[in-house]
Design a protein around this motif. Structure first.
Motif, PDB file in Angstrom:
ATOM      1  N   VAL A  80       0.564  -1.270   0.128  1.00 21.04           N
ATOM      2  CA  VAL A  80       0.002   0.079  -0.331  1.00 21.04           C
ATOM      3  C   VAL A  80       0.520   1.520   0.137  1.00 21.04           C
ATOM      4  O   VAL A  80       1.474   1.139   1.010  1.00 21.04           O
ATOM      5  CB  VAL A  80      -1.184   0.213   1.389  1.00 21.04           C
ATOM      6  N   LEU A  81       0.476   1.927  -0.794  1.00 20.54           N
ATOM      7  CA  LEU A  81       1.589   3.521  -1.221  1.00 20.54           C
ATOM      8  C   LEU A  81       0.930   4.254  -0.057  1.00 20.54           C
ATOM      9  O   LEU A  81      -1.035   4.116   0.133  1.00 20.54           O
ATOM     10  CB  LEU A  81       1.416   3.604  -2.348  1.00 20.54           C
ATOM     11  N   VAL A  82       1.208   5.176   0.588  1.00 18.74           N
ATOM     12  CA  VAL A  82       0.523   6.146   1.301  1.00 18.74           C
ATOM     13  C   VAL A  82       1.324   7.613   0.559  1.00 18.74           C
ATOM     14  O   VAL A  82       2.604   7.469   0.822  1.00 18.74           O
ATOM     15  CB  VAL A  82       0.717   6.029   2.651  1.00 18.74           C
ATOM     16  N   LEU A  83       0.394   8.367   0.413  1.00 26.63           N
ATOM     17  CA  LEU A  83       0.606  10.231   0.404  1.00 26.63           C
ATOM     18  C   LEU A  83       0.096  11.047   1.113  1.00 26.63           C
ATOM     19  O   LEU A  83      -0.740  11.417   0.735  1.00 26.63           O
ATOM     20  CB  LEU A  83       0.188  10.935  -1.123  1.00 26.63           C
ATOM     21  N   ASP A  84       1.411  11.443   2.226  1.00 28.38           N
ATOM     22  CA  ASP A  84       0.802  12.484   3.248  1.00 28.38           C
ATOM     23  C   ASP A  84       1.357  13.855   2.720  1.00 28.38           C
ATOM     24  O   ASP A  84       2.007  14.117   2.849  1.00 28.38           O
ATOM     25  CB  ASP A  84       1.452  11.758   4.229  1.00 28.38           C
ATOM     26  N   GLU A  85      -0.618  13.867   2.475  1.00 26.05           N
ATOM     27  CA  GLU A  85      -0.457  15.960   2.291  1.00 26.05           C
ATOM     28  C   GLU A  85      -0.248  16.054   3.150  1.00 26.05           C
ATOM     29  O   GLU A  85      -0.533  18.011   3.102  1.00 26.05           O
ATOM     30  CB  GLU A  85      -1.421  15.747   0.959  1.00 26.05           C
ATOM     31  N   ASP A  86      -0.517  16.452   4.180  1.00 22.53           N
ATOM     32  CA  ASP A  86      -1.189  16.705   5.386  1.00 22.53           C
ATOM     33  C   ASP A  86       0.110  16.983   6.848  1.00 22.53           C
ATOM     34  O   ASP A  86       0.630  17.978   7.209  1.00 22.53           O
ATOM     35  CB  ASP A  86      -2.729  16.285   6.233  1.00 22.53           C
ATOM     36  N   GLU A  87       0.550  15.302   6.753  1.00 21.09           N
ATOM     37  CA  GLU A  87       2.265  15.896   7.423  1.00 21.09           C
ATOM     38  C   GLU A  87       1.994  16.059   8.671  1.00 21.09           C
ATOM     39  O   GLU A  87       2.092  16.658   9.521  1.00 21.09           O
ATOM     40  CB  GLU A  87       2.822  16.791   6.549  1.00 21.09           C
ATOM     41  N   SER A  88       0.777  16.035   9.570  1.00 19.06           N
ATOM     42  CA  SER A  88       0.316  15.588  10.523  1.00 19.06           C
ATOM     43  C   SER A  88       0.683  14.693  11.581  1.00 19.06           C
ATOM     44  O   SER A  88       0.671  13.482  11.296  1.00 19.06           O
ATOM     45  CB  SER A  88      -0.722  16.801  10.707  1.00 19.06           C
TER      46      SER A  88
END
Lengths: 310, 419
Positions: B54-62
């Motif tokens: 599973v790839l995770v693209l974390d745009e929030d980075e919180s």
């Protein structure tokens, strides 16, 4: 005591009578030829002697012992050479002989010596360890004989062992059979080759439709055939209907008649051809004439009313 | 007895001298298993399913966004997923095109803010179009995670609001604030306590053709221990057919008649053939078991129960095809009938389709046919059960083998009977 003895044996398969009270015997060291066309009853006789089938009546003996279910003693004295080679093709000649030898009760040195003797006898000692699927047809037939006699049997049954072989291989197999008889075995040899019977056999029995029509030495049988020649007309004939009188032909008999062939027996055929031809032409169209001198074949024709063909 | 052994040994030597067909048939289960091994790799051979990437693209980075991947990496799903953070869409596209990932989870900017505010916080999932099943698994886990997350947020609404106020006020908060927040979270935790059992859950693993076996999250469910025995049993039936065909051809070439003229018991010849078939099949079964152990890592910790099952099935396979050969008039007839019988019992026994997929009224038949009983007994033993646990299956196998051997002896003996 005869090596082989068949007494008044009858055998039927359904409505077909395969053997009709057949009797004969074969002495030790003797080669007895059972001569007859396909379906005459030769193989049935062999199968009864092998213990593969039971006679409806009569007795079959090998070396004085009754052949029957579970008769191991009778079978121990027996060697069988079937018409079609019954061997394991992926095994070598030596391995095949070892297997049959062991089942005949041979062990150790006796087995090894018996195998070597059998291989030498059939001239295969040099190729003893090759898989026999590489062998020629003649070599396989020779090995088939070796497998039947590896244990030195007192009785050998050979069911048309030369069928389909070339003349040279046939001659070598006939030599083998003579050697087996010289060693003292009683040999029953079935064939539908007249020349084989004449060359090989001490005595011959002529069988057809399950009946033993005649038997004896070759001289006895030739005498029985008489001095009469056989005249054969081939062509297109009426199979039924009246036959013109054989006037002026002498002691001639029409012994067989079909749509394609007429067979006459007559004394001095060369001088009787013309009147016989007149008779034959009255029955149809003659395309070929042949005269056969007194021989085993003549006797066969005289007894069965037909020629012996493959 | 001596003649029986002599005949059996003779046939065995013939097989050794000309083993081509048997070797080809032996290669079938090994090849099929090897293909599966190559496809799924050592992980499967060791008993685990391959992890789903599973790839995770974390745009929030919180702080909250960093909790999302834990849905896949903790609890009962631990070890089933491989999580990889990606930085941009270019990487995602490249990985999907290379079929190197099953799904992408995108955590959009503002995710934490929405979560803490109690407003709609969305996650996005993108499935790899090259795959069909695994992206669905990822989606399912994410749905469950979202449901659990919502519940947690509901239960912890009070303390979370206090945190949000402190964050907005850029205040560190007093000791009293911290105490009340801690008490609120603890109370929420107690209310939500029942979900904590998920972390200690056992997973019931259902495999084709077998009952359920419980394995802990890290315990291997032996994949090959299920697949390989089925292949072996199926192929052993065809090897038996090939061996019986050789004996049938012997008969057609007059070898049986010739043997019947020899001064030995005809029963001994018949039983020699049966003994040869049984011994050859048992040896081949043991060889295949050894291959399974060495190549595919199948555990053979209980050799005696396996031998009892294997011997029963080898006897059945030998008897079945010898009986058919004893009745058949030609090798073509025997091949046709033998193949039909093998295909039917293989279908019923679960060689092609997992028994679990059958309608309920057919399912019991799987344990009544000899190959199905043997296959399920072997699988159960490989999973750690003892002979007593599979006694019924073993008895079924041996009952069939007794019947088949009896018929084989009767029909073969009849060929030798005087007419």
């Amino acid at each position: 005591m005869p090596g082989i003895e068949l007494s008044s044996v009858r055998k039927s398969f359904g409505a077909t009578e395969a053997l009709r009270s057949v009797s004969f015997h074969v002495a030790p060291g003797e080669i007895y030829g059972l001569l007859g066309p396909n379906g005459a009853g030769k193989t049935t006789a062999i199968n009864i002697l092998c213990g593969l089938i039971r006679p409806d009546s009569g007795t079959a003996r090998l070396s004085g012992q009754d052949v029957g279910a579970g008769s191991a003693d009778a079978r121990r004295s027996l060697g069988v050479v079937p018409q079609e080679p019954a061997l394991y093709m992926e095994m070598s000649a030596r391995q095949n002989l070892a297997f049959f030898g062991r089942l005949y009760g041979l062990r150790g040195t006796a087995l090894r010596e018996a195998i070597d003797r059998a291989l030498a006898r059939v001239d295969l000692a040099g190729r003893a360890d090759e898989p026999i699927e590489r062998f020629s047809g003649g070599m396989v037939r020779r090995l088939n004989i070796a497998a039947g006699v590896v244990h030195g049997p007192r009785v050998v049954l050979m069911d048309e062992p030369t069928v389909g072989l070339d003349p040279q291989t046939r001659l070598s197999i006939l030599d083998l059979v003579r050697g087996i008889a010289r060693d003292g075995a009683a040999v029953l040899y079935t064939t539908h080759y007249l020349d084989e019977a004449e060359r090989l056999c001490d005595r011959v029995g002529i069988i057809d439709h399950g009946t033993l029509l005649a038997e004896g030495t070759l001289d006895e049988l030739r005498r029985a055939a008489g001095a009469q020649d056989i005249v054969v007309f081939r062509g297109v004939f009426k199979a039924v209907g009246d036959v013109p009188a054989l006037a002026g032909v002498g002691e001639a008999d029409l012994v067989s008649r079909s749509e394609s062939e007429l067979l006459f027996t007559v004394h001095g055929a060369e001088g009787r051809i013309t009147p016989l031809l007149v008779v034959a032409q009255a029955l149809g169209e003659v395309r070929e004439v042949a005269i056969k001198q007194p021989s085993l074949e003549n006797l066969f024709i005289k007894l069965t009313g037909r020629e012996l063909r493959e | 007895m001596r003649t029986t052994l002599l005949v059996a040994g003779h046939h065995a030597r013939r097989l050794v001298r000309n083993p081509a067909l048997v070797l080809i048939l032996l290669a079938i289960p090994v090849s099929l298993a090897a293909i599966e091994y190559a496809a799924f790799g050592r992980t499967v051979a060791g008993g685990k399913l391959p992890p789903i990437k599973v790839l995770v693209l974390d745009e929030d980075e919180s702080l909250v966004s960093r909790l999302v991947p834990q849905l896949f990496a903790a609890g009962p799903m631990r070890g089933q997923f491989e999580i990889e953070a990606v930085a941009d869409w270019t990487t995602v596209r490249a990985r999907f095109q290379a079929n190197d990932a099953s799904a992408l989870v995108v955590i959009p900017k503002g995710f934490q803010d929405h979560a803490l505010a109690g407003t709609r916080a969305e996650l996005a999932i993108y499935k790899n179009p090259l795959q069909s099943i695994l992206p669905g698994v990822v989606e399912g886990v994410l749905d469950v995670g979202a449901m659990i997350g919502n519940q947690i947020l509901q239960e912890a609404r009070g303390p979370l609001n206090r945190i949000r106020h402190l964050v907005e006020a850029q205040s560190e908060g007093s000791d009293q604030d911290m105490l009340e927040i801690a008490r609120g979270l603890a109370a929420a935790g107690r209310r939500f306590g029942s979900l904590a059992s998920l972390d200690r859950a056992s997973v019931g693993v259902e495999r084709p053709g077998a009952g359920s076996a419980t394995a802990g999250p890290l315990e291997a469910a032996q994949f090959f221990a299920v697949v390989f025995p089925g292949l072996v049993i199926f192929v052993l039936l065809f090897i038996s057919q090939a061996l019986a065909a050789r004996l049938l051809r012997d008969r057609m070439r007059g070898l049986s008649r010739r043997l019947a003229t020899l001064p030995v018991s005809r029963d001994a010849i018949v039983w020699g053939g049966i003994l040869y078939m049984f011994a050859a099949l048992l040896v081949l079964l043991i060889v295949l078991g050894g291959i399974g152990r060495l190549v595919f890592g199948i555990s053979l910790d209980r050799p005696l129960p396996l031998l009892a099952i294997g011997a029963g099935f080898a006897a059945f396979a030998a008897g079945l095809h010898l009986a058919i050969a004893g009745v058949a008039r030609s090798d073509r007839t025997a091949a046709f009938v033998g193949t039909a019988v093998v295909l039917v019992i293989s279908l019923l026994g679960g060689s092609f389709v997992p028994v679990d997929q059958y309608p309920a009224f057919i399912r019991p038949l799987a344990t009544l046919v000899p190959n199905g009983a043997a296959q399920q007994a072997i699988v159960s033993v490989l999973r750690g059960r003892g002979l007593a646990d599979v006694a019924g299956l073993v008895a079924t196998t041996w009952l069939w083998s007794g019947l088949a051997i009896g018929l084989a002896a009767y029909f073969e003996r009849r060929r030798f009977t005087l007419s």
